[in-house]
Write a protein that holds these residues in place. Structure first.
Motif, PDB file in Angstrom:
ATOM      1  N   THR A   1      -2.553 -23.201  -9.964  1.00  0.00           N
ATOM      2  CA  THR A   1      -3.334 -22.035 -10.379  1.00  0.00           C
ATOM      3  C   THR A   1      -3.044 -21.727 -11.843  1.00  0.00           C
ATOM      4  O   THR A   1      -2.036 -22.144 -12.386  1.00  0.00           O
ATOM      5  N   GLY A   2      -3.922 -20.976 -12.438  1.00  0.00           N
ATOM      6  CA  GLY A   2      -3.730 -20.571 -13.821  1.00  0.00           C
ATOM      7  C   GLY A   2      -2.676 -19.490 -13.935  1.00  0.00           C
ATOM      8  O   GLY A   2      -2.522 -18.651 -13.051  1.00  0.00           O
ATOM      9  N   ASN A   3      -1.951 -19.504 -15.051  1.00  0.00           N
ATOM     10  CA  ASN A   3      -0.982 -18.440 -15.319  1.00  0.00           C
ATOM     11  C   ASN A   3      -1.663 -17.362 -16.161  1.00  0.00           C
ATOM     12  O   ASN A   3      -2.826 -17.498 -16.530  1.00  0.00           O
ATOM     13  N   LYS A   4      -0.953 -16.276 -16.462  1.00  0.00           N
ATOM     14  CA  LYS A   4      -1.565 -15.149 -17.159  1.00  0.00           C
ATOM     15  C   LYS A   4      -2.007 -15.510 -18.570  1.00  0.00           C
ATOM     16  O   LYS A   4      -3.046 -15.039 -19.031  1.00  0.00           O
ATOM     17  N   SER A   5      -1.250 -16.346 -19.256  1.00  0.00           N
ATOM     18  CA  SER A   5      -1.640 -16.753 -20.609  1.00  0.00           C
ATOM     19  C   SER A   5      -2.973 -17.493 -20.573  1.00  0.00           C
ATOM     20  O   SER A   5      -3.870 -17.223 -21.375  1.00  0.00           O
ATOM     21  N   PHE A  22      -5.565 -17.404  -3.222  1.00  0.00           N
ATOM     22  CA  PHE A  22      -4.481 -16.577  -3.743  1.00  0.00           C
ATOM     23  C   PHE A  22      -3.852 -17.276  -4.938  1.00  0.00           C
ATOM     24  O   PHE A  22      -3.441 -18.436  -4.841  1.00  0.00           O
ATOM     25  N   ALA A  23      -3.784 -16.589  -6.068  1.00  0.00           N
ATOM     26  CA  ALA A  23      -3.256 -17.162  -7.313  1.00  0.00           C
ATOM     27  C   ALA A  23      -1.829 -16.664  -7.533  1.00  0.00           C
ATOM     28  O   ALA A  23      -1.610 -15.567  -8.029  1.00  0.00           O
ATOM     29  N   VAL A  24      -0.866 -17.474  -7.182  1.00  0.00           N
ATOM     30  CA  VAL A  24       0.543 -17.074  -7.172  1.00  0.00           C
ATOM     31  C   VAL A  24       1.072 -16.701  -8.556  1.00  0.00           C
ATOM     32  O   VAL A  24       1.804 -15.727  -8.698  1.00  0.00           O
ATOM     33  N   ALA A 122     -11.699 -14.872 -10.556  1.00  0.00           N
ATOM     34  CA  ALA A 122     -10.408 -15.426 -10.133  1.00  0.00           C
ATOM     35  C   ALA A 122      -9.992 -14.853  -8.781  1.00  0.00           C
ATOM     36  O   ALA A 122     -10.321 -13.713  -8.447  1.00  0.00           O
ATOM     37  N   PRO A 123      -9.231 -15.617  -8.012  1.00  0.00           N
ATOM     38  CA  PRO A 123      -8.715 -15.080  -6.755  1.00  0.00           C
ATOM     39  C   PRO A 123      -7.662 -14.007  -7.022  1.00  0.00           C
ATOM     40  O   PRO A 123      -7.117 -13.931  -8.124  1.00  0.00           O
ATOM     41  N   PRO A 124      -7.361 -13.183  -6.043  1.00  0.00           N
ATOM     42  CA  PRO A 124      -6.305 -12.181  -6.228  1.00  0.00           C
ATOM     43  C   PRO A 124      -4.943 -12.853  -6.359  1.00  0.00           C
ATOM     44  O   PRO A 124      -4.776 -14.021  -5.998  1.00  0.00           O
ATOM     45  N   GLY A 125      -3.982 -12.114  -6.872  1.00  0.00           N
ATOM     46  CA  GLY A 125      -2.628 -12.634  -7.013  1.00  0.00           C
ATOM     47  C   GLY A 125      -1.612 -11.506  -6.986  1.00  0.00           C
ATOM     48  O   GLY A 125      -1.975 -10.329  -6.897  1.00  0.00           O
ATOM     49  N   VAL A 126      -0.356 -11.861  -7.087  1.00  0.00           N
ATOM     50  CA  VAL A 126       0.734 -10.891  -7.081  1.00  0.00           C
ATOM     51  C   VAL A 126       0.729 -10.124  -8.398  1.00  0.00           C
ATOM     52  O   VAL A 126       0.560 -10.713  -9.461  1.00  0.00           O
ATOM     53  N   LYS A 127       0.937  -8.811  -8.341  1.00  0.00           N
ATOM     54  CA  LYS A 127       1.062  -8.000  -9.551  1.00  0.00           C
ATOM     55  C   LYS A 127       2.539  -7.999  -9.964  1.00  0.00           C
ATOM     56  O   LYS A 127       3.392  -7.539  -9.228  1.00  0.00           O
ATOM     57  N   ILE A 128       2.813  -8.546 -11.168  1.00  0.00           N
ATOM     58  CA  ILE A 128       4.174  -8.649 -11.684  1.00  0.00           C
ATOM     59  C   ILE A 128       4.363  -7.753 -12.907  1.00  0.00           C
ATOM     60  O   ILE A 128       5.370  -7.084 -13.043  1.00  0.00           O
ATOM     61  N   THR A 129       3.394  -7.764 -13.799  1.00  0.00           N
ATOM     62  CA  THR A 129       3.484  -7.043 -15.070  1.00  0.00           C
ATOM     63  C   THR A 129       2.875  -5.642 -14.952  1.00  0.00           C
ATOM     64  O   THR A 129       2.170  -5.353 -13.980  1.00  0.00           O
ATOM     65  N   PRO A 130       3.105  -4.805 -15.951  1.00  0.00           N
ATOM     66  CA  PRO A 130       2.528  -3.452 -15.898  1.00  0.00           C
ATOM     67  C   PRO A 130       1.005  -3.424 -15.843  1.00  0.00           C
ATOM     68  O   PRO A 130       0.424  -2.520 -15.262  1.00  0.00           O
TER      69      PRO A 130
END
Length: 148
Positions: A1-5, A22-24, A122-130
């Protein structure tokens, strides 16, 4: 999956690496993905993630010899600009004070603005950042507004 960058600047492919349910790592910047990979190897005490993967220059592999840094700043600088803009909600002028390179900052912010249509698919993913893409970050798709 793609990363945030990659998601931020559109360096992900619709119906390709953006596919799935799901985009981990969707909300983890590229430099952090590498940090987590090295950490995972250290905890395991072996190369769970091969060193060759960590050493290889990032590439979409759409053509021979292509590298992400042929058209993007190094990920360390890219992530710094993205964090300032996305997480800290800083403007072009505020980011420019830290980087001093108006063309690079302008290019990155333009890519972020232009890539909203991809992020919406994009598919949903885990929220890590603000400020995760999706509920925390929405730009108009048809609006041509630019701050810079």
């Amino acid at each position: 999956t793609g990363n945030k960058s990659e998601m931020a600047v559109g360096y992900c492919t619709l119906y390709g690496d953006m596919s799935g349910g799901f985009a981990v790592i969707k909300d983890i910047y590229k430099t952090r993905v590498y940090e987590l990979s090295r950490y995972r190897n250290a905890v395991e005490g072996s190369q769970v993630i091969p060193q060759s993967v960590l050493d290889r220059a990032p590439s979409a592999e759409l053509r021979a010899g292509q590298k992400d840094q042929d058209s993007l700043p190094p990920y360390e600088l890219l992530d710094e600009i993205l964090i300032e803009h996305i997480e800290k909600q800083k403007s072009f002028k505020q980011i420019l004070k830290n980087t001093g390179d108006p063309q690079t900052v302008q290019k990155v912010l333009r890519l972020v603005d232009q890539s909203e249509y991809k992020r919406r698919q994009a598919p949903p993913g885990v929220k890590i950042t603000p400020r995760a893409f999706g509920k925390d970050w929405r730009l108009p798709i048809t609006n041509k507004y630019r701050e810079y």
